[in-house]
Design a protein around this motif. Structure first.
Motif: not given
Length: 481
Positions: A108-109, A112, A117, A120
């Protein structure tokens, strides 16, 4: 003693920090020229996913399948089938799940950081999946402060399961929205579940959402029913699985590292000290279910099962039917959540009035697709078989049992899901052998690992007290109270 303390601290650090990477060149490839480290999602997703699934497979074989009468040990001193689960059984899954959660958070990080997306959304879904495994097995667990060892927090607080579940729902909402962007991912072939297909990941996330909503439905039926209805009635906003091909199943191969946990086992290590249970095998025989040949081996020319929960003084003297050795490298053993399970979720939700729709239709789709999922043909008149046929005249309790008997087989070798569903519903109704302990009650949860008890003692004791203690296998988790 000093050596043991060091080992325990090391295990706990792995739990809270999760610094071990899924790739050997992690430091080199994930450190930028300015000195700020960041994870590359494509290098993390498949190795971390495989690690979790392999761990889940070994515990399904050792724990779930013994508790849920899929098989029973022929070794008298192995007493899981008697509901005797020693505290050291908890360590393996806790450490594995939290370690790989670090990688899921980094997906996820990393997404980002590069403005993608899709990565993410994938990171969020995998985080929710592994956290649901953790909290469903233990109850209240570290969550908001977990995996923060890099920030110096080695004694994270325990979050209440009643707080964790709503946050998991929020993350699935976020993932569903993120994935609408359908941004292409770098090196999609390295993501071997859906090859970076955002639409498929959305369906996975929303199908998982329905699993978790139903699991928590006892706590707030009105709100959960409304959300389930919204998901089911607005497929453009909340797409879910439409057929078997969209199931979240990692298709293992026989080429390392994309292999099952059992790929390197000797056949004896896989099935040499157990027999399939009478409950598990007899239903398949009675229904003339084609999955029996995929899953089991005949003994003396027929399928025979052994009764679970036998007394120590009445240990078996003969080995009966056992697992087909082909399961050791079976691609379907990478199941996370599949289309048939979703149909049984919808059948129960419709039966309870949570959603509109015909419970019988959902149920029958689930029954048929559970067989075709394994590449088999549904036998003629299979749905009219006694014990399978859906009769409107029967009461809701009988219908619930039919749903969950079929769901039980659909969840074959799927981490702890059979166990969780039994705790939630009491189905399927299995015979309780004379040697069963724990007040003859299926263990309601697993104890916290010994390392956690000793190295995070203050927060551990507080969590036990808030759950209603003691830290045993009779204290229930929040969604089961």
């Amino acid at each position: 003693m000093k050596k043991l303390s060091i080992l325990a601290l090391s295990a706990f650090a792995m739990t809270t920090i999760g610094l071990v990477s899924c790739t050997k060149d992690f430091v080199e490839t994930n450190t930028n020229k300015n000195g700020a480290s960041s994870a590359q999602p494509e290098s993390l997703v498949t190795p971390a996913l495989i690690k979790v699934l392999q761990a889940n497979q070994t515990r399904a074989l050792r724990l779930t399948n013994e508790l849920m009468q899929v098989h029973v040990t022929n070794i008298n001193t192995d007493e899981i089938h008697r509901y005797i689960i020693r505290p050291n059984e908890s360590e393996y899954m806790w450490s594995n799940w939290y370690t790989q959660r670090t990688n899921f958070l980094d997906i996820y990080k990393g997404g980002a950081l590069v403005g993608n997306k899709t990565w993410m959304g994938i990171g969020r879904i995998l985080d929710v999946w592994v956290m649901s495994l953790i909290t469903d097995l233990y109850g209240d667990v570290p969550y908001t402060e977990a995996n923060n060892g890099k920030e110096g927090n080695f004694q994270p607080k325990f979050d209440k399961q009643s707080d964790i579940y709503p946050d998991l729902f929020k993350k699935l909402e976020e993932a569903n929205e993120l994935l609408t962007a359908k941004q292409a991912v770098t090196d999609s072939t390295l993501e071997m579940l859906y090859n970076g297909n955002a639409d498929r990941w959305r369906k996975f996330g929303n199908s998982l959402y329905l699993r978790l909503l139903l699991r928590a439905s006892k706590k707030d039926e009105v709100a959960i029913a409304a959300k389930m209805q919204e998901i089911v009635s607005t497929p453009a906003k909340y797409p879910i699985f439409n057929d078997n091909s969209e199931s979240a199943i990692f298709k293992f191969t026989v080429v390392a590292p994309y292999v099952t946990a059992f790929n390197t086992y000797r056949e004896y290590d896989f099935n040499g000290d157990n027999s399939l249970c009478s409950y598990f095998i007899n239903n398949l025989k009675e229904w003339e279910d084609p999955r029996i040949d995929k899953w089991a081996v005949k003994v003396s020319g027929e399928y025979q099962g052994l009764a679970s929960g036998y007394e120590p003084t009445n240990a078996p003297t003969a080995r009966l039917s056992y697992y087909n050795k082909n399961l050791m490298n079976e691609p379907m053993m990478g199941n996370i959540i599949n289309y048939p399970e979703l149909q049984f979720i919808l059948a129960e939700a419709a039966l309870k009035g949570y959603i509109t729709g015909d419970a019988k239709s959902y149920y029958e789709k689930g029954v048929a697709s559970a067989i075709t999922l394994w590449g088999l043909t549904v036998p003629t008149n299979y749905l009219t078989h006694e014990g399978i046929n859906w009769t409107e005249a029967t009461n809701d309790n009988e219908k619930m049992e039919k749903i969950h008997v079929q769901k039980y087989y659909t969840l074959f070798f799927t981490d702890f899901q059979q166990y969780h569903e039994y705790r939630r519903t009491g189905f399927p109704v299995m015979p309780i052998g004379p040697g069963v302990q724990n007040n003859k009650i299926m263990p309601t949860r697993f104890r916290y690992p010994i390392t956690v008890q000793s190295l995070n003692a203050t927060n551990y004791k507080k969590a036990v007290a808030e759950m209603g203690g003691p830290d045993d296998m009779l204290t229930k988790v929040w969604w089961n109270k």
